[in-house]
Design a protein around this motif. Structure first.
Motif, short mmCIF file in Angstrom:
data_model
loop_
_atom_site.label_atom_id
_atom_site.label_comp_id
_atom_site.label_asym_id
_atom_site.label_seq_id
_atom_site.Cartn_x
_atom_site.Cartn_y
_atom_site.Cartn_z
N ARG A 285 45.13 32.75 32.36
CA ARG A 285 44.71 32.50 33.75
C ARG A 285 44.72 33.79 34.56
O ARG A 285 43.84 34.03 35.38
N GLU A 286 45.74 34.61 34.33
CA GLU A 286 45.77 35.91 35.02
C GLU A 286 44.57 36.75 34.63
O GLU A 286 43.92 37.38 35.49
N ALA A 287 44.26 36.80 33.34
CA ALA A 287 43.12 37.61 32.88
C ALA A 287 41.81 37.06 33.41
O ALA A 287 40.88 37.82 33.71
N ASP A 288 41.68 35.73 33.55
CA ASP A 288 40.46 35.15 34.14
C ASP A 288 40.30 35.60 35.59
O ASP A 288 39.19 35.93 36.03
N ASP A 290 41.44 38.35 36.87
CA ASP A 290 41.06 39.76 36.82
C ASP A 290 39.57 39.91 36.49
O ASP A 290 38.88 40.79 37.03
N ALA A 291 39.09 39.05 35.58
CA ALA A 291 37.67 39.11 35.23
C ALA A 291 36.80 38.78 36.45
O ALA A 291 35.77 39.43 36.68
N ILE A 292 37.20 37.79 37.21
CA ILE A 292 36.44 37.43 38.42
C ILE A 292 36.41 38.60 39.39
O ILE A 292 35.36 38.93 39.96
N ARG A 293 37.57 39.23 39.59
CA ARG A 293 37.62 40.36 40.51
C ARG A 293 36.70 41.49 40.06
O ARG A 293 35.94 42.05 40.87
N LEU A 294 36.74 41.82 38.78
CA LEU A 294 35.90 42.91 38.28
C LEU A 294 34.42 42.56 38.36
O LEU A 294 33.61 43.39 38.77
N ARG A 337 38.89 26.35 33.13
CA ARG A 337 38.45 27.73 33.32
C ARG A 337 37.03 27.76 33.89
O ARG A 337 36.71 28.58 34.75
N VAL A 338 36.16 26.87 33.41
CA VAL A 338 34.80 26.80 33.94
C VAL A 338 34.84 26.48 35.43
O VAL A 338 34.10 27.07 36.24
N ALA A 339 35.71 25.54 35.82
CA ALA A 339 35.82 25.18 37.23
C ALA A 339 36.26 26.39 38.06
O ALA A 339 35.77 26.59 39.18
N MET A 340 37.15 27.21 37.52
CA MET A 340 37.60 28.40 38.24
C MET A 340 36.45 29.38 38.46
O MET A 340 36.26 29.92 39.56
N PHE A 341 35.63 29.61 37.42
CA PHE A 341 34.52 30.54 37.56
C PHE A 341 33.43 29.99 38.48
O PHE A 341 32.81 30.74 39.22
#
Length: 348
Positions: A285-288, A290-294, A337-341
């Motif tokens: 979840r933390e890495a997800d 970070d991916a969104i931020r980048l 995870r899809v919902a988060m993105f």
């Protein structure tokens, strides 16, 4: 023994002087802050503070120890308890707690609460603290060793054209530069490989990242999706999740071995496996995030990751974690995870 002592309740006890195995029969009474012993050649008075009084229990004899190695044995526990109580001696706090089911229940609840807090926050905090003192060169050494080991068993040279590999590296490099305009991005090295693990990507300690040819083919060469996957792996590198996982597994194993004994038993290994799975899901979840931020900093919509998960769902037939996940570790459900993105894409 004064007059008040003579009126104090007495109890017949077995006295051992600490030098001979034979028990001496004595009469004991308590008065004026002293324990008085008389009988069978024994006559002594001992300050109460020098007596180690036994805890009250439901069964078994009572044994009191004196500071010179002598001891008093009371075969009749009930008579001892009545004598001590009549003499004005009271149970200590520990004994009172042990004799009360309410206190025992409260203690068990408190213990379980402390275990839960340690499991949820204490151990991850300790792992971060330990890792913060580990030089990054250790990450690089472990990562290089793991890459060599994995490569010899699971990876083969990539069949992707060099031009495509360079294009994906350049796209990710540009995204990283936009996300870290002042520098400070973690070091990374990207390798493409054919593999026996199917569509996959993973990061090793020290910054080594691997993406399989099968994953590139799965997303039809979608550069934005590839950048999103790599951004997720860079989050693992930046937060040193690999090293933290090693430390947490070691600490969990140590705690389990103390709590359950033989570490080879399933009862000891189960908490380690379950604990690591939970910590791994938190790391994912933390890495997800970070991916969104980048991705947002690079001007890439997080919906690119939704497309990635759609392709994965077509491959696996569902959105549940599987061996074809984005990395080796346990993951949250794909639907979460899809919902988060999706939510991140809808948020400016």
């Amino acid at each position: 023994m004064n007059a008040s002592d003579r009126s104090a309740p007495t109890l017949a006890l077995d006295y051992f002087d600490g030098r001979r195995a034979r028990a001496l029969r004595v009469q004991a009474c308590i008065g004026d802050g002293m324990l008085h012993l008389r009988g069978d050649g024994v006559e002594r008075s001992v300050p109460l503070r020098d007596v180690q009084w036994p805890e009250r229990t439901r069964h078994g004899k009572r044994i009191a120890h004196l500071d010179d190695g002598a001891s008093l044995h009371a075969p009749d526990a009930a008579a001892w308890d009545a004598w001590v109580q009549a003499a004005g001696q009271h149970d200590g706090l520990v004994s009172q707690v042990q004799q009360s089911w309410r206190w025992v229940f409260a203690s068990v609840v408190l213990l379980l609460g402390l275990v839960a807090l340690g499991y949820q926050w204490g151990l991850p905090w300790a792992a971060r603290g330990v890792v913060s003192f580990v030089p990054h060169v250790v990450d690089e050494t472990i990562g290089a060793s793991a890459y060599a080991s994995i490569g010899s068993h699971l990876l083969q040279p990539s069949a992707l054209p060099q031009a495509d590999q360079q294009r994906y590296r350049q796209a990710f490099q540009q995204a990283v530069q936009r996300a870290y305009p002042d520098g400070g991005a973690p070091d990374w090295q990207l390798h493409f490989h054919q593999s026996r693990i199917g569509p996959n990507a993973f990061a090793l300690p020290g910054g080594t990242m691997v993406m399989t040819d099968e994953l590139v083919k799965l997303v039809d060469g979608d550069a934005d999706a590839i950048v999103g996957v790599l951004a997720h792996e860079l989050g693992h590198v930046e937060r040193r999740h690999g090293m933290r996982a090693l430390v947490q597994a070691t600490l969990l194993g140590a705690v389990a071995s103390v709590a359950f004994g033989d570490f080879s038993g399933w009862l000891a290994t189960a908490p380690v496996v379950l604990g690591q799975a939970a910590y791994s899901r938190h790391a994912e979840r933390e890495a997800d995030r970070d991916a969104i931020r980048l991705m947002k900093a690079a001007g890439i919509s997080p919906l690119a990751m939704v497309r990635f998960f759609d392709k994965m769902a077509e491959k696996t037939g569902d959105r549940e974690p599987s061996a074809l996940g984005i990395a080796f570790a346990s993951h949250p459900p794909d639907a979460e995870r899809v919902a988060m993105f999706r939510e991140a894409a809808a948020t400016p």
